[in-house]
Design an enzyme around this catalytic site. Structure first.
Site, short mmCIF file in Angstrom:
data_model
loop_
_atom_site.label_atom_id
_atom_site.label_comp_id
_atom_site.label_asym_id
_atom_site.label_seq_id
_atom_site.Cartn_x
_atom_site.Cartn_y
_atom_site.Cartn_z
N SER A 124 0.84 -1.20 0.00
CA SER A 124 0.00 0.00 0.00
C SER A 124 0.87 1.25 0.00
O SER A 124 1.96 1.26 0.58
CB SER A 124 -0.86 0.00 1.26
OG SER A 124 -1.47 1.25 1.46
N TYR B 46 -2.12 -0.89 10.72
CA TYR B 46 -2.36 -1.48 9.40
C TYR B 46 -1.19 -1.18 8.47
O TYR B 46 -0.62 -2.07 7.84
CB TYR B 46 -3.67 -0.93 8.80
CG TYR B 46 -3.76 -1.12 7.31
CD1 TYR B 46 -4.02 -2.37 6.77
CD2 TYR B 46 -3.55 -0.04 6.43
CE1 TYR B 46 -4.08 -2.54 5.39
CE2 TYR B 46 -3.60 -0.21 5.07
CZ TYR B 46 -3.86 -1.46 4.55
OH TYR B 46 -3.90 -1.64 3.19
N LYS C 259 2.00 -3.65 6.61
CA LYS C 259 2.42 -3.66 5.20
C LYS C 259 3.93 -3.41 5.09
O LYS C 259 4.63 -4.08 4.33
CB LYS C 259 1.65 -2.61 4.40
CG LYS C 259 0.16 -2.89 4.26
CD LYS C 259 -0.12 -4.15 3.46
CE LYS C 259 -1.60 -4.41 3.27
NZ LYS C 259 -1.87 -5.71 2.62
C1 UD1 Z 1 -7.25 4.92 3.43
C2 UD1 Z 1 -6.24 4.52 4.46
C3 UD1 Z 1 -5.09 3.80 3.77
C4 UD1 Z 1 -5.63 2.62 2.98
C5 UD1 Z 1 -6.67 3.10 2.00
C6 UD1 Z 1 -7.33 1.93 1.30
C7 UD1 Z 1 -6.45 6.21 6.25
C8 UD1 Z 1 -5.78 7.32 6.99
N1 UD1 Z 1 -5.76 5.70 5.21
O1 UD1 Z 1 -6.63 5.86 2.55
O2 UD1 Z 1 -4.16 3.36 4.73
O3 UD1 Z 1 -4.58 1.99 2.29
O4 UD1 Z 1 -7.71 3.81 2.68
O5 UD1 Z 1 -8.05 2.41 0.19
O6 UD1 Z 1 -7.54 5.80 6.59
N2 UD1 Z 1 -12.88 11.35 3.06
C9 UD1 Z 1 -13.92 12.21 3.39
N3 UD1 Z 1 -15.09 11.67 3.89
C10 UD1 Z 1 -15.25 10.33 4.09
C11 UD1 Z 1 -14.18 9.46 3.75
C12 UD1 Z 1 -13.02 10.01 3.25
O7 UD1 Z 1 -13.83 13.42 3.23
O8 UD1 Z 1 -16.33 9.90 4.57
C13 UD1 Z 1 -11.65 11.92 2.46
C14 UD1 Z 1 -10.39 11.66 3.26
O9 UD1 Z 1 -10.15 12.68 4.20
C15 UD1 Z 1 -9.34 11.63 2.13
C16 UD1 Z 1 -10.10 11.06 0.94
O10 UD1 Z 1 -11.47 11.27 1.23
O11 UD1 Z 1 -8.91 12.94 1.82
C17 UD1 Z 1 -9.85 9.59 0.72
O12 UD1 Z 1 -10.11 8.88 1.92
P1 UD1 Z 1 -10.15 7.28 1.97
O13 UD1 Z 1 -11.01 6.76 0.88
O14 UD1 Z 1 -10.50 6.87 3.36
O15 UD1 Z 1 -8.67 6.83 1.60
P2 UD1 Z 1 -7.29 7.25 2.28
O16 UD1 Z 1 -7.47 7.94 3.57
O17 UD1 Z 1 -6.44 7.91 1.26
#
Ligand code: UD1
Length: 336
Positions: free
Chosen positions: A124, A149, A153
């Site tokens: 990842s 997590y 990895k």
């Molecule tokens: C997350 C994990 C990462 C993992 C990946 C799998 C964290 C900190 N990181 O990545 O370790 O490998 O998922 O796909 O959790 N967001 C919102 N509202 C929401 C959900 C997300 O605004 O309800 C935003 C987040 O702040 C971020 C973006 O959307 O900026 C993507 O979030 P997400 O899909 O959870 O992925 P990551 O955080 O990049």
């Protein structure tokens, strides 16, 4: 090749199974179905036009893995198995270390016992200690990460490197995924998260389907073009094709590559793309930043292109359209 997919009933494994079969490989899936459904394997079999054997069991069970390798005369293993929920890993670190490290070690040991030398590992982008734009593979990787997590990895990456030092015949690829999204274009298989989704794309899909009330956007004050977090969203079928390219490029030693698009999309970009696919506005509100989130994380995908001849070809709009088709056709995932 005859390829064993541990954790192959999951989101990325089920899509990879289909692409492997399209490339004339044979696939066997080993999955304990703790976070996946045998229905995914049935549907992937239908889409691939061949029955994919499913062994229900634990990739942490070395004897079982050894038996499957021998019985199916396996040439290569793609190791998807493992726990993957970031928040849960903070609450249950020991379970994450036991399951993720245990299954990787058991699988590598069983391979050594059976003389299977080809190994592809699902890593990842979370292993990069300092997330940012256009991360290349030589960026700093280590244990100074936000959650257990991610550390599982990074540790498994080190285990693969050490195993390769001890056995020069081992042919390994470590694939650092950015943000896998989308679904098979048929809408028949896709991401089926249990409970409330943590990740952006499945959450927005459920808002669009009316299963969740509104999207909460975690911060709009980041140093990014629109203030919301930027990620490298990669279509799961592009990702699956990256696995096949990595498998076919294996050579003695460890090749570590990013699988990403090289382009960034913000939370608002994802929301707008979904609204365009659905044809109406989706309820959302800005809330505080989520602890541990980076402003930007995108891949430098150059090495994957040079070494694997692979690059992502599908856009964020493609991924959103496919994710929406899957969500619309299967509002309750594989339970439908
Ligand atoms: C997350 C994990 C990462 C993992 C990946 C799998 C964290 C900190 N990181 O990545 O370790 O490998 O998922 O796909 O959790 N967001 C919102 N509202 C929401 C959900 C997300 O605004 O309800 C935003 C987040 O702040 C971020 C973006 O959307 O900026 C993507 O979030 P997400 O899909 O959870 O992925 P990551 O955080 O990049």
């Amino acid at each position: 090749m005859r390829v064993l997919l541990t954790g192959g009933a999951g989101f990325i494994g089920s899509h990879t199974a289909i692409v492997l079969i399209e490339h004339e490989h044979e696939v066997v899936i080993l999955d304990d179905l703790s976070n996946a459904s045998d229905e995914a394997v049935r549907r992937a079999s239908r889409l691939a036009g061949t029955e994919i054997p499913l062994v229900v069991g634990d990739a942490g069970d070395r004897e079982l893995v050894g038996r499957v390798l021998a019985e199916h005369r396996i040439d290569a293993v793609i190791h998807f198995a493992g726990r993957k929920a970031v928040g849960e890993s903070v609450a249950k670190p020991l379970e994450y270390y036991r399951v993720n490290l245990g299954s990787a070690i058991a699988t590598l040991e069983a391979m050594a016992e059976q003389g299977v030398e080809r190994f592809v590992f699902s890593s990842s982008a979370t292993v990069y200690e300092r997330p940012g734009p256009l991360l290349a593979e030589d960026a700093q990787v280590g244990l100074d990460l936000e959650n257990p997590y991610g550390r599982t990895k990074a540790i498994i990456e080190a285990i693969v490197t050490d195993a390769s030092m001890a056995n020069s015949a081992l042919q390994a690829a470590v694939l650092r995924y950015f943000n896998p999204v989308g679904a098979h274009a048929s809408g028949n298989i896709g991401e089926d998260p249990k409970g409330i989704p943590n990740n952006l794309m499945p959450f927005v899909a459920q808002v669009a389907a009316g299963v969740r009330e509104r999207l909460r956007i975690f911060g709009d004050d980041y140093d990014t073009p629109d203030g919301t977090g930027v990620r490298d969203y990669i279509h799961v079928v592009d990702l699956a094709e990256g696995h096949v390219a990595a498998l076919e490029a294996l050579a003695p030693g460890v090749l570590t590559v990013n699988l990403g698009t090289g382009s960034g999309g913000s939370v608002l970009d994802v929301l707008r793309a979904f609204e365009a696919a659905v044809g109406r506005e989706l309820p959302h509100e800005i809330v505080a930043r989520r602890p541990g989130d980076a402003a930007i994380s995108t891949a430098d995908p150059t090495l994957a292109h040079e070494r694997l001849g692979w690059r992502a070809t599908r856009s964020l709009d493609d991924a959103v359209r496919d994710a929406w088709r899957w969500q619309r056709q299967n509002p309750r995932g594989y339970a439908d």
